[in-house]
Design a protein around this motif. Sequence first.
Motif, PDB file in Angstrom:
ATOM      1  N   ASN A 140      13.415 -11.349  -1.906  1.00 21.01           N
ATOM      2  CA  ASN A 140      13.505 -10.104  -2.677  1.00 21.01           C
ATOM      3  C   ASN A 140      12.151  -9.734  -3.274  1.00 21.01           C
ATOM      4  O   ASN A 140      11.813  -8.553  -3.395  1.00 21.01           O
ATOM      5  CB  ASN A 140      14.543 -10.245  -3.791  1.00 21.01           C
ATOM      6  N   TYR A 141      11.392 -10.758  -3.664  1.00 24.10           N
ATOM      7  CA  TYR A 141      10.052 -10.540  -4.219  1.00 24.10           C
ATOM      8  C   TYR A 141       9.147  -9.880  -3.178  1.00 24.10           C
ATOM      9  O   TYR A 141       8.447  -8.902  -3.474  1.00 24.10           O
ATOM     10  CB  TYR A 141       9.477 -11.887  -4.658  1.00 24.10           C
ATOM     11  N   ALA A 142       9.163 -10.402  -1.955  1.00 24.55           N
ATOM     12  CA  ALA A 142       8.342  -9.819  -0.891  1.00 24.55           C
ATOM     13  C   ALA A 142       8.860  -8.436  -0.496  1.00 24.55           C
ATOM     14  O   ALA A 142       8.074  -7.502  -0.270  1.00 24.55           O
ATOM     15  CB  ALA A 142       8.321 -10.744   0.319  1.00 24.55           C
ATOM     16  N   ASN A 143      10.180  -8.300  -0.415  1.00 28.59           N
ATOM     17  CA  ASN A 143      10.757  -6.993  -0.068  1.00 28.59           C
ATOM     18  C   ASN A 143      10.435  -5.949  -1.133  1.00 28.59           C
ATOM     19  O   ASN A 143      10.235  -4.769  -0.827  1.00 28.59           O
ATOM     20  CB  ASN A 143      12.268  -7.115   0.098  1.00 28.59           C
ATOM     21  N   TYR A 144      10.397  -6.392  -2.393  1.00 30.84           N
ATOM     22  CA  TYR A 144      10.021  -5.480  -3.477  1.00 30.84           C
ATOM     23  C   TYR A 144       8.653  -4.871  -3.197  1.00 30.84           C
ATOM     24  O   TYR A 144       8.462  -3.645  -3.317  1.00 30.84           O
ATOM     25  CB  TYR A 144      10.002  -6.238  -4.803  1.00 30.84           C
TER      26      TYR A 144
END
Length: 510
Positions: A107-111
């Motif tokens: 989710n951090y990278a997708n953010y």
Amino acid sequence: MFEWIYALLIAPLAVSVLCFLIAKSKNQALCTALHITGLVLMLVFSLKTVALVLAQEKILALDNWIYIDSLSAIFIGLIGIVGFLAGLYSIGYMKTELEQGHLDFQNYANYHGFLHLFFFTMLLSVTTNNIILMWVGIEATTLSSAFLVGTYKQKTSLEAAWKYIIICSVGVAFGLYGTILTFSNANSLLSDPTQAIFWSEIRAHAGNLSPNIMHFAFAFILLGFGTKCGLFPMHTWLPDAHSEAPSPVSGILSAVLLNCAMLVVLRYFILTSQAVGNDYPQMLMTVFGLLSVGVACFFIVAQRDIKRKLAYSSIENMGLISFAFGLGGPLGVFAGLLHTITHSFAKALLFCASGNILLKYKSRDMNRISGLWKTMPMTALLFGCGVLALAGVPPFGLFVSEFAIVVAGISAGKTWLVILCLIFLTIVLAGLTTMVLKTVLGKPSEDIAAGEPNKLSVIIFAVFLIILFMLGVHIADPILHLLKASVAIVLNPNVSFGDMQLLPWQVLGQ
């Protein structure tokens, strides 16, 4: 010469794709490096593009598909500068969220992937000359930013994301109706129908457009893209989306996204004014703008959630910008554009500062937040000054833009509307002042440890505040040049700003 413009569009899109690709690698350092690289490239390329516009007034590229004039250059500059600073703040903020387990690495990278995709869609919407692609760009901003709103995947954030998608998609559909009406109107007029898709070509023949069709088209445009601006009564998505999104995203949504939609409204405002005269589009802008200010001011007073209070302030300020354009004349347009700039920096500062407060107090409820001056003295100082700036207190830039709006209204003979607007702004001042008194002052809870959660954030907040101060004391020559040229574009595209009789920057002592 146009390489900077192409690079401006390609860079955020490329960084976005790379961030998505490394989502499963769990390489946080690489993700952060890509993010910083994308921010720096966006800032450099946006400033280079603005410099090109300053040198030659307007740019046509890619067979007329890209059109950048002084008006769009203002918004490109805002995306580049605000996006860069808010993106820098995002590094420490999202790192803390990752460490505290509020999201996993994917989710951090997708953010970060969606954030740079969001930058790309906003840049596309303000640089394209194709009116259909202009609509596509605004619709694409909804899709990319909706995932950012739902970053935490909690019930409230997912509900806000869905509400955002549904309301804005329905609203922007009305914008599509207005776009198609305008295209069909121009298609029947131009000798080469293939050129009817380009805004610059439609503008060149706008005086010959069918007035009846343009009456309907602009009503649809204002209803549709006004939804994305957060204008009443299409504003209901905004408080939920802004409050549930990560704080850096909230700042970008308020400071930049709303302005992109307003630029599209302004593009059609120009066409409609030439086709049917000034009275009709100005009347609609004034009504929607004043209603937005009036409704939002009471919600600002009633809210106890810091981010929702700031979100309603965004509705109020977008209404104020619309009201300024509705007043018309050189001073009204100048004031509206200047307020667009000053509001962007103020709101980015405050939403990011609210992120520090949320990290420290684990709450957005003002009843549970107090004593910031003891727990986070630098954040408290900059947050307090930012709130005063947003309220229009001198010597910050919003005082100058709001003063110009008042003068524009009086000059246009609409004094009673100005008085009503000032009453609303007084209520806003009361609501924002209460927020400072409740949060900055008072005694903090004993379980709240002193210390800034993010040292870099203090520098970023200070930069925002310095910019607001500088805009309140003296408008720099490049910004003033863009504002002058933009006023001429809105009022009369065939006359340079030097030929205009009433110079608002002289009224303001610039």
